[in-house]
Design an enzyme around this catalytic site. Structure first.
Site, PDB file in Angstrom:
ATOM      1  N   GLY A   1     124.725  20.052  64.552  1.00  0.00           N
ATOM      2  CA  GLY A   1     124.014  19.566  63.375  1.00  0.00           C
ATOM      3  C   GLY A   1     124.724  18.388  62.747  1.00  0.00           C
ATOM      4  O   GLY A   1     125.955  18.394  62.610  1.00  0.00           O
TER       5      GLY A   1
ATOM      6  N   HIS B   1     124.613  15.576  56.531  1.00  0.00           N
ATOM      7  CA  HIS B   1     125.737  15.157  55.687  1.00  0.00           C
ATOM      8  C   HIS B   1     127.036  15.842  56.098  1.00  0.00           C
ATOM      9  O   HIS B   1     128.019  15.177  56.417  1.00  0.00           O
ATOM     10  CB  HIS B   1     125.430  15.438  54.222  1.00  0.00           C
ATOM     11  CG  HIS B   1     124.160  14.810  53.762  1.00  0.00           C
ATOM     12  ND1 HIS B   1     123.888  13.475  53.937  1.00  0.00           N
ATOM     13  CD2 HIS B   1     123.052  15.328  53.152  1.00  0.00           C
ATOM     14  CE1 HIS B   1     122.696  13.186  53.460  1.00  0.00           C
ATOM     15  NE2 HIS B   1     122.172  14.300  52.974  1.00  0.00           N
TER      16      HIS B   1
ATOM     17  N   CYS C   1     117.107  12.835  49.264  1.00  0.00           N
ATOM     18  CA  CYS C   1     116.886  12.644  47.831  1.00  0.00           C
ATOM     19  C   CYS C   1     116.153  11.332  47.549  1.00  0.00           C
ATOM     20  O   CYS C   1     115.659  11.119  46.435  1.00  0.00           O
ATOM     21  CB  CYS C   1     118.200  12.675  47.075  1.00  0.00           C
ATOM     22  SG  CYS C   1     119.418  11.476  47.693  1.00  0.00           S
TER      23      CYS C   1
ATOM     24  N   SER D   1     119.961  23.196  56.486  1.00  0.00           N
ATOM     25  CA  SER D   1     118.978  24.146  55.969  1.00  0.00           C
ATOM     26  C   SER D   1     117.592  23.769  56.451  1.00  0.00           C
ATOM     27  O   SER D   1     117.367  22.673  56.961  1.00  0.00           O
ATOM     28  CB  SER D   1     119.014  24.168  54.439  1.00  0.00           C
ATOM     29  OG  SER D   1     118.750  22.868  53.919  1.00  0.00           O
TER      30      SER D   1
ATOM     31  N   ALA E   1     132.355  26.150  59.185  1.00  0.00           N
ATOM     32  CA  ALA E   1     130.993  25.838  58.729  1.00  0.00           C
ATOM     33  C   ALA E   1     131.086  25.062  57.431  1.00  0.00           C
ATOM     34  O   ALA E   1     132.051  25.188  56.669  1.00  0.00           O
ATOM     35  CB  ALA E   1     130.176  27.111  58.541  1.00  0.00           C
TER      36      ALA E   1
ATOM     37  N   LEU F   1     123.459  21.351  48.253  1.00  0.00           N
ATOM     38  CA  LEU F   1     123.495  20.017  47.658  1.00  0.00           C
ATOM     39  C   LEU F   1     124.279  19.087  48.578  1.00  0.00           C
ATOM     40  O   LEU F   1     125.287  19.494  49.181  1.00  0.00           O
ATOM     41  CB  LEU F   1     124.177  20.048  46.287  1.00  0.00           C
ATOM     42  CG  LEU F   1     123.428  20.692  45.117  1.00  0.00           C
ATOM     43  CD1 LEU F   1     124.345  20.782  43.902  1.00  0.00           C
ATOM     44  CD2 LEU F   1     122.165  19.919  44.783  1.00  0.00           C
TER      45      LEU F   1
END
Length: 452
Positions: A8, A11, A43, A120, A284, A304
């Protein structure tokens, strides 16, 4: 030679891979990503929809080429199909030869260290009709493109979910002439982010701009219509539009590791102070992992980008040995809706109650700078604090002035363990362009300190 597998790359994955290579340039780092892009700042979706983005390419701050140049072996458009964290192997398949990857053979990689930054996924409730082509998600670059294209011609939209993402999308739709309805099961917009005296101001702003607020009602069905519209059916009414945006939250995308490492009930991988999971050599970070929430002193799930970036950086610092301890988070955040600037850090009173905690709440509304200035405007300040220890637990601010920096002040106060009495005596600047002799953060803290 140490081999690291990073699964993944948004960010947390981008910063983890970069920091690992910076700390250990001689290591082999394999990065696996399902999409063709990485580091997308979701965002910015609402801002792009409202034509406030200079160039959508600038919504990406890194690229596969940049990570490859840093030394990573990139596996873009690649699906990791299984992971054995104890045996230290994973299987993967390229998605390039077919939409579902079935035409590509599976391959196996042995690794020494595993970094799970799978992020997510949007919550998609099991609601009849939710697979309608008129129901769009709002998470990644592909979603952004779909919303942007649909919004070019659409004259009406229903947004489901009034958190930050839903609220921002609804705002931008209303400003671009799209007839907008905002639906939420809770009875206030941004109810999980701010308390009522602030959300009342948000609700009024939406209504002033023609947004229909359908709050306190859950969606029970999506029904496609012959005229290429969709009807969103709730417990209390029906709302028809050319598109519906689903923005009801996120869940950790951690099915690969289910039953293999310790997780919260929602699937977030529990990590220690050094980003390590319950299995040795497994790390993680970001939306796939827990955070340590300083206002409660407990692990929590708070997806976030700011948390993801800091956790990703820590992976690189700690992947060889525990070196730099995670400082935790206050979930500091902000949003601009119309002419309202809103910012918060830590617990709201409602958030404390949801967690079974008792806090006191002090509220103060006053002009943010002196009345002798040609213009000024009120700021609503709310401080939450522990009635026993008097420690600051959270703060919220709302004004037509830019008060976003106040949330950072509260974040540092929580991080440092300040009491309201200490916060009331901090040396804050005074300059009439910016604030009063008593800065509004200090003023609300003084009021709280007097409430012995």
């Amino acid at each position: 030679m140490t081999t690291v597998a990073v699964i993944g790359c948004t960010h947390a994955g981008t910063f983890a891979a970069t920091s690992i290579l910076a700390e250990h340039p001689d290591w082999t780092v394999h990065v696996f990503e399902r999409n063709g892009t990485l580091s997308f700042l979701s965002c910015g979706i609402a801002l792009w929809v409202g034509d406030h983005v200079s160039d959508p390419k600038k919504m990406f701050y890194s690229s596969p080429e940049a990570l490859a140049q840093a030394g990573a072996t990139m596996h873009m458009r690649t699906d990791v199909t299984s992971v054995d964290p104890v045996g230290k192997t994973l299987t993967y398949r390229s998605l390039e030869n077919g939409t579902d990857g079935t035409d590509a053979p599976e391959e196996t990689l042995a690794f020494d260290k595993l970094v799970v930054t799978t992020g997510s996924r949007p919550v998609i409730p099991p609601i009849p009709g939710i697979d309608s082509p008129h129901v769009l998600l709002c998470k990644n670059w592909d979603h952004a493109i779909a919303i942007k294209e649909k919004a070019k011609l659409a004259k009406s939209a229903v947004v489901i979910g009034s958190g930050y993402i839903g609220a921002e999308i609804a705002e931008q739709f209303s400003l671009t002439g799209v007839k907008t309805t905002l639906v939420d099961g809770l009875d206030r917009p941004l109810a999980n982010n701010f308390d009522k005296s602030i959300t009342d101001q948000v609700a009024a702003a939406f209504e002033e701009h023609g947004v229909t607020l359908a709050l306190g009602q859950k969606v029970v069905e999506f029904r496609d219509n012959p005229d290429n519209t969709v009807t969103v059916v709730t417990e209390k009414g029906e709302y028809t539009a050319e598109m519906a945006i689903l923005a009801v939250g996120f869940l950790p995308n951690t099915d690969l590791l289910k039953g293999k490492v310790d997780m919260l009930p929602n699937g977030a991988i529990i990590v220690d102070d050094y980003m390590q999971a319950s299995v040795p050599d497994v790390y993680a970070a970001g939306d796939s992992a827990t955070v340590f929430y300083n206002p409660t002193g407990k692990h929590d799930y708070i997806p976030l980008a700011t948390n993801a970036v800091r956790q990703g950086l820590l992976v690189g610092r700690n992947i060889e040995k525990p070196t730099v301890k995670y400082m935790g988070t206050q979930a500091t955040s902000a949003v601009q809706l119309y002419d309202l600037s809103l910012a918060a850090s830590g617990l709201t009173k409602a958030g404390a109650e949801r967690r079974g905690l008792t806090v006191n709440e002090t509220e103060l509304t006053e002009d943010y700078r002196p009345d002798f200035m040609l213009t000024t405007t009120p700021v609503t300040s709310i401080l939450t604090w522990d009635p026993e220890t008097r420690k600051v637990k959270g703060g919220q601010f709302c004004s037509k002035a830019d008060i976003s920096g106040a949330a950072n002040v509260i974040s540092m106060a929580i991080q440092a363990g300040f009491t309201v009495d200490q916060l009331a005596n901090v040396d804050f600047l005074f300059q009439p362009n910016f604030d009063k002799p008593v800065y509004y953060v200090g003023a609300v803290a003084m009021k709280a300190a007097a409430e012995a």
